[in-house]
Design a protein around this motif. Sequence first.
Motif, PDB file in Angstrom:
ATOM      1  N   PRO A 101       2.934 -15.389  13.947  1.00 13.81           N
ATOM      2  CA  PRO A 101       3.004 -15.339  12.490  1.00 13.81           C
ATOM      3  C   PRO A 101       4.244 -16.093  11.971  1.00 13.81           C
ATOM      4  O   PRO A 101       5.348 -15.856  12.450  1.00 13.81           O
ATOM      5  CB  PRO A 101       3.112 -13.847  12.187  1.00 13.81           C
ATOM      6  CG  PRO A 101       2.455 -13.185  13.356  1.00 13.81           C
ATOM      7  CD  PRO A 101       2.816 -14.056  14.536  1.00 13.81           C
ATOM      8  N   PRO A 102       4.040 -16.992  10.983  1.00 11.16           N
ATOM      9  CA  PRO A 102       5.163 -17.768  10.451  1.00 11.16           C
ATOM     10  C   PRO A 102       5.917 -17.065   9.326  1.00 11.16           C
ATOM     11  O   PRO A 102       6.781 -17.671   8.682  1.00 11.16           O
ATOM     12  CB  PRO A 102       4.491 -19.039   9.937  1.00 11.16           C
ATOM     13  CG  PRO A 102       3.135 -18.588   9.515  1.00 11.16           C
ATOM     14  CD  PRO A 102       2.758 -17.494  10.486  1.00 11.16           C
ATOM     15  N   GLY A 103       5.604 -15.805   9.094  1.00 12.66           N
ATOM     16  CA  GLY A 103       6.290 -15.070   8.041  1.00 12.66           C
ATOM     17  C   GLY A 103       5.589 -13.764   7.745  1.00 12.66           C
ATOM     18  O   GLY A 103       4.720 -13.317   8.508  1.00 12.66           O
ATOM     19  N   VAL A 104       5.990 -13.178   6.625  1.00 11.34           N
ATOM     20  CA  VAL A 104       5.446 -11.882   6.215  1.00 11.34           C
ATOM     21  C   VAL A 104       4.874 -11.987   4.802  1.00 11.34           C
ATOM     22  O   VAL A 104       5.321 -12.810   3.996  1.00 11.34           O
ATOM     23  CB  VAL A 104       6.509 -10.760   6.287  1.00 11.34           C
ATOM     24  CG1 VAL A 104       6.947 -10.518   7.724  1.00 11.34           C
ATOM     25  CG2 VAL A 104       7.714 -11.065   5.395  1.00 11.34           C
ATOM     26  N   ILE A 105       3.894 -11.117   4.527  1.00 12.05           N
ATOM     27  CA  ILE A 105       3.314 -11.041   3.197  1.00 12.05           C
ATOM     28  C   ILE A 105       3.413  -9.608   2.692  1.00 12.05           C
ATOM     29  O   ILE A 105       3.439  -8.661   3.481  1.00 12.05           O
ATOM     30  CB  ILE A 105       1.853 -11.546   3.156  1.00 12.05           C
ATOM     31  CG1 ILE A 105       0.985 -10.880   4.211  1.00 12.05           C
ATOM     32  CG2 ILE A 105       1.820 -13.064   3.312  1.00 12.05           C
ATOM     33  CD1 ILE A 105      -0.483 -11.320   4.185  1.00 12.05           C
ATOM     34  N   ALA A 106       3.492  -9.474   1.374  1.00  8.39           N
ATOM     35  CA  ALA A 106       3.622  -8.163   0.738  1.00  8.39           C
ATOM     36  C   ALA A 106       2.359  -7.853  -0.047  1.00  8.39           C
ATOM     37  O   ALA A 106       1.786  -8.734  -0.701  1.00  8.39           O
ATOM     38  CB  ALA A 106       4.826  -8.141  -0.193  1.00  8.39           C
ATOM     39  N   TYR A 107       1.958  -6.595   0.006  1.00  4.26           N
ATOM     40  CA  TYR A 107       0.789  -6.118  -0.724  1.00  4.26           C
ATOM     41  C   TYR A 107       1.197  -5.022  -1.702  1.00  4.26           C
ATOM     42  O   TYR A 107       2.016  -4.157  -1.382  1.00  4.26           O
ATOM     43  CB  TYR A 107      -0.236  -5.512   0.235  1.00  4.26           C
ATOM     44  CG  TYR A 107      -0.949  -6.509   1.096  1.00  4.26           C
ATOM     45  CD1 TYR A 107      -2.157  -7.069   0.682  1.00  4.26           C
ATOM     46  CD2 TYR A 107      -0.433  -6.889   2.332  1.00  4.26           C
ATOM     47  CE1 TYR A 107      -2.830  -7.989   1.487  1.00  4.26           C
ATOM     48  CE2 TYR A 107      -1.093  -7.800   3.131  1.00  4.26           C
ATOM     49  CZ  TYR A 107      -2.296  -8.349   2.702  1.00  4.26           C
ATOM     50  OH  TYR A 107      -2.952  -9.256   3.495  1.00  4.26           O
ATOM     51  N   ASP A 108       0.565  -5.063  -2.858  1.00  2.00           N
ATOM     52  CA  ASP A 108       0.592  -3.959  -3.808  1.00  2.00           C
ATOM     53  C   ASP A 108      -0.844  -3.448  -3.825  1.00  2.00           C
ATOM     54  O   ASP A 108      -1.723  -4.065  -4.421  1.00  2.00           O
ATOM     55  CB  ASP A 108       1.027  -4.448  -5.188  1.00  2.00           C
ATOM     56  CG  ASP A 108       1.178  -3.310  -6.184  1.00  2.00           C
ATOM     57  OD1 ASP A 108       0.931  -2.146  -5.811  1.00  2.00           O
ATOM     58  OD2 ASP A 108       1.545  -3.583  -7.342  1.00  2.00           O
TER      59      ASP A 108
END
Length: 194
Positions: free
Chosen positions: A65-72
């Motif tokens: 994974p090249p990074g992180v994502i955020a969820y609402d």
Amino acid sequence: MGKAGFDVVPLTPERWPDLEDLFGPKGACYGCWCNHFRMPQKQRMPLLGEGARLLFEERVRKGPPPGVIAYDGETCVGWLQVGPRRDVSEWNNPRRASTPLPDAPAEDPRNWAASCFFVRKQWRGQRVTAALLDGAIDFARASGARLLEAAAMDHELKRSSEGLYVGPERIFLRAGFSEVARQKPGRPLMRLAL
């Protein structure tokens, strides 16, 4: 549930559609698709748009994974490119605020960079950036990183929200980072030992 109620997870292939939705049909940051620090401008510019999207999708598909994502809830609201410095060669360019210091060479895969943030417009100002950084710290630590660095924008520079793609200094300070160098005005190189 992460900071401020956001879930932050690594960007894996099954989450690709969520990132596409976040970035929109043209791609974040004028069609860059987070390739800005990954290749020289001469290579990157002809790819803007669909070429950049395809390149980034392949990177996500191949992993790690090249990074992180955020969820609402179910909505993807933010992205932070984070990973080994060696993967973002232009971030290590000697003319940048993010130039590596001798005690943290780019070639060492344990030296990581938090290089690019993107937050969905309607969620800006709601602590998504801070949640992304917290998630990135956890991801870096779990991945065996020794340190995490960022070339933040200090409070003296007045920029648009798009200009803050490197992140504001204050969120790094709150997360425990400290300034280790200032190679360009207004752009402290910040570090967190993991």
